[in-house]
Design an enzyme around this catalytic site. Sequence first.
Site, PDB file in Angstrom:
ATOM      1  N   TYR A 192       0.829  -1.201   0.000  1.00 55.64           N
ATOM      2  CA  TYR A 192       0.000   0.000   0.000  1.00 55.64           C
ATOM      3  C   TYR A 192       0.866   1.255   0.000  1.00 55.64           C
ATOM      4  O   TYR A 192       0.646   2.206  -0.768  1.00 55.64           O
ATOM      5  CB  TYR A 192      -0.924  -0.017   1.211  1.00 55.64           C
ATOM      6  CG  TYR A 192      -1.697   1.260   1.378  1.00 55.64           C
ATOM      7  CD1 TYR A 192      -2.821   1.517   0.611  1.00 55.64           C
ATOM      8  CD2 TYR A 192      -1.279   2.234   2.288  1.00 55.64           C
ATOM      9  CE1 TYR A 192      -3.521   2.714   0.737  1.00 55.64           C
ATOM     10  CE2 TYR A 192      -1.975   3.422   2.420  1.00 55.64           C
ATOM     11  CZ  TYR A 192      -3.082   3.662   1.643  1.00 55.64           C
ATOM     12  OH  TYR A 192      -3.750   4.844   1.772  1.00 55.64           O
TER      13      TYR A 192
ATOM     14  N   ARG B 166       1.583   8.227  12.661  1.00 52.86           N
ATOM     15  CA  ARG B 166       1.279   9.468  13.372  1.00 52.86           C
ATOM     16  C   ARG B 166      -0.197   9.825  13.351  1.00 52.86           C
ATOM     17  O   ARG B 166      -0.762  10.324  14.326  1.00 52.86           O
ATOM     18  CB  ARG B 166       2.072  10.616  12.723  1.00 52.86           C
ATOM     19  CG  ARG B 166       1.871  11.968  13.385  1.00 52.86           C
ATOM     20  CD  ARG B 166       2.289  13.076  12.433  1.00 52.86           C
ATOM     21  NE  ARG B 166       1.429  13.113  11.255  1.00 52.86           N
ATOM     22  CZ  ARG B 166       1.749  13.738  10.134  1.00 52.86           C
ATOM     23  NH1 ARG B 166       2.907  14.344  10.020  1.00 52.86           N
ATOM     24  NH2 ARG B 166       0.902  13.729   9.118  1.00 52.86           N
TER      25      ARG B 166
ATOM     26  N   ARG C 209     -11.299   5.455   8.892  1.00 50.89           N
ATOM     27  CA  ARG C 209     -10.309   4.822   8.026  1.00 50.89           C
ATOM     28  C   ARG C 209      -9.366   3.948   8.842  1.00 50.89           C
ATOM     29  O   ARG C 209      -9.046   4.285   9.974  1.00 50.89           O
ATOM     30  CB  ARG C 209      -9.493   5.888   7.282  1.00 50.89           C
ATOM     31  CG  ARG C 209     -10.318   6.817   6.416  1.00 50.89           C
ATOM     32  CD  ARG C 209      -9.427   7.749   5.626  1.00 50.89           C
ATOM     33  NE  ARG C 209      -8.696   8.672   6.465  1.00 50.89           N
ATOM     34  CZ  ARG C 209      -9.057   9.933   6.690  1.00 50.89           C
ATOM     35  NH1 ARG C 209     -10.173  10.396   6.163  1.00 50.89           N
ATOM     36  NH2 ARG C 209      -8.325  10.719   7.437  1.00 50.89           N
TER      37      ARG C 209
ATOM     38  N   PHE D 221      15.881  18.646  -1.550  1.00 54.00           N
ATOM     39  CA  PHE D 221      14.501  18.246  -1.818  1.00 54.00           C
ATOM     40  C   PHE D 221      14.187  16.880  -1.216  1.00 54.00           C
ATOM     41  O   PHE D 221      13.109  16.656  -0.658  1.00 54.00           O
ATOM     42  CB  PHE D 221      14.281  18.212  -3.336  1.00 54.00           C
ATOM     43  CG  PHE D 221      12.936  17.704  -3.762  1.00 54.00           C
ATOM     44  CD1 PHE D 221      11.820  18.522  -3.735  1.00 54.00           C
ATOM     45  CD2 PHE D 221      12.791  16.398  -4.218  1.00 54.00           C
ATOM     46  CE1 PHE D 221      10.574  18.054  -4.146  1.00 54.00           C
ATOM     47  CE2 PHE D 221      11.551  15.915  -4.630  1.00 54.00           C
ATOM     48  CZ  PHE D 221      10.448  16.749  -4.586  1.00 54.00           C
TER      49      PHE D 221
END
Length: 415
Positions: free
Chosen positions: A179, A226, A236, A296
Amino acid sequence: MQGYLEPGLVQRCGCLPKYPEQFGLLAPGSGSSWGVSPPVQDALSDSLQTCYRHLSQTSRSFATVIQALDGELCHAVCIFYLVLRALDTVEDDMTISLETKVPMLYNFHSYLYQPDWRYMESKDKYKQVLEDFPTISLEFRNLSKVYRDVIADVCRKMGAGMAEFLQKKVNSLHEWDKYCHYVVGLVYVGLSHLFSALELEDSIIGQDTKIANSMGVFIEKTVLIRDYLEDHLAGREFWPREVWSRYTEKLCDVAKPENSDVAVQCLNELITNALQHVPDVLMYLSRLKNQRVFNFCAIPQVMAIATLAACYNNKQVFRGVVKIRKGQAVTLMMDATNIQAVKAIMYQYVEEISRKIPHTDPSSNKTQQIALSIQTICSPGGIVVLHNHYSPIYLSFTLLLIGLTWQYLTAMSGV
């Protein structure tokens, strides 16, 4: 599919990390006056300026993070983000029936080549990216082929993954990995292909998809861990049954005060699982040569390790939002400019986790082992000194980045 990185595959899935903000794993700041300042605004087409406005209104933290990239790549990543945000909005909108949603997810990549396709029935807060999708798809088609191929491929695979998990829950740790791969891992694999194809980085960055995937999976697992309470309140479930079933009969039960002890044990086991991706993360970052690409990629990773340290053995995860402090976030952004500094940061937070490991925790031995392995990688010849001397150019860039991001550092919930 709501299960970064922010609840549909993306809000949930996350790559948009559970929420696309997970690209930067920072907290969003709504209603900000900072906005996004794309390079040389006057030189941008009206449609591209509109895309940057959508980015500013929907991504918050990521809107600032991508400014670490150079012009053409910055534009491409902006469009990449908006395409995935639109895909995630479909997945996350609970008012869209499965009969409508599943085919849309499977076919979403094809809409990139349909100039007039848009969706006007969404009730999601980010519905604007679906309603104005013709503008986004126009700018997608204006990109060079190397960008189009990567974005369309990731969109196709991610849509299929979202559709798969819409109709089933995450049961095994293998499915949890799968997932997280769909929602964020694929994004890092795609970006890595771009970094190599554009010769910003060596070919190994695009070829080694295993460690590129770990970059995204580490972030997504952090967000899913978290945001347990937020996801629970929204109905969910993204924590794998294989783990939580050892502690409680129903995942929703871990939020009950009387189950706080076993809830924390379950939390600690999931954090231990997430930490197993850190060696891959460090290997990936150690191979980067372009400073802007490094910034980044590194900032979300150090934010993630700091977040896991804050969550470890912390009952507050089941009572509210666990955040890292704004000053702490700023320091991380200042320091994470080279691999030695990142290793020092990782060492610091893994050591913090180690100090909090309860002797009675079922996962204590495994947590100690992975913590020790990470610390060994981070300090082969001794603890690395954190603060480094930076060139004026990159120090100026970092200070600018800090100023622009101060506004959204309210939630590594956001941060």
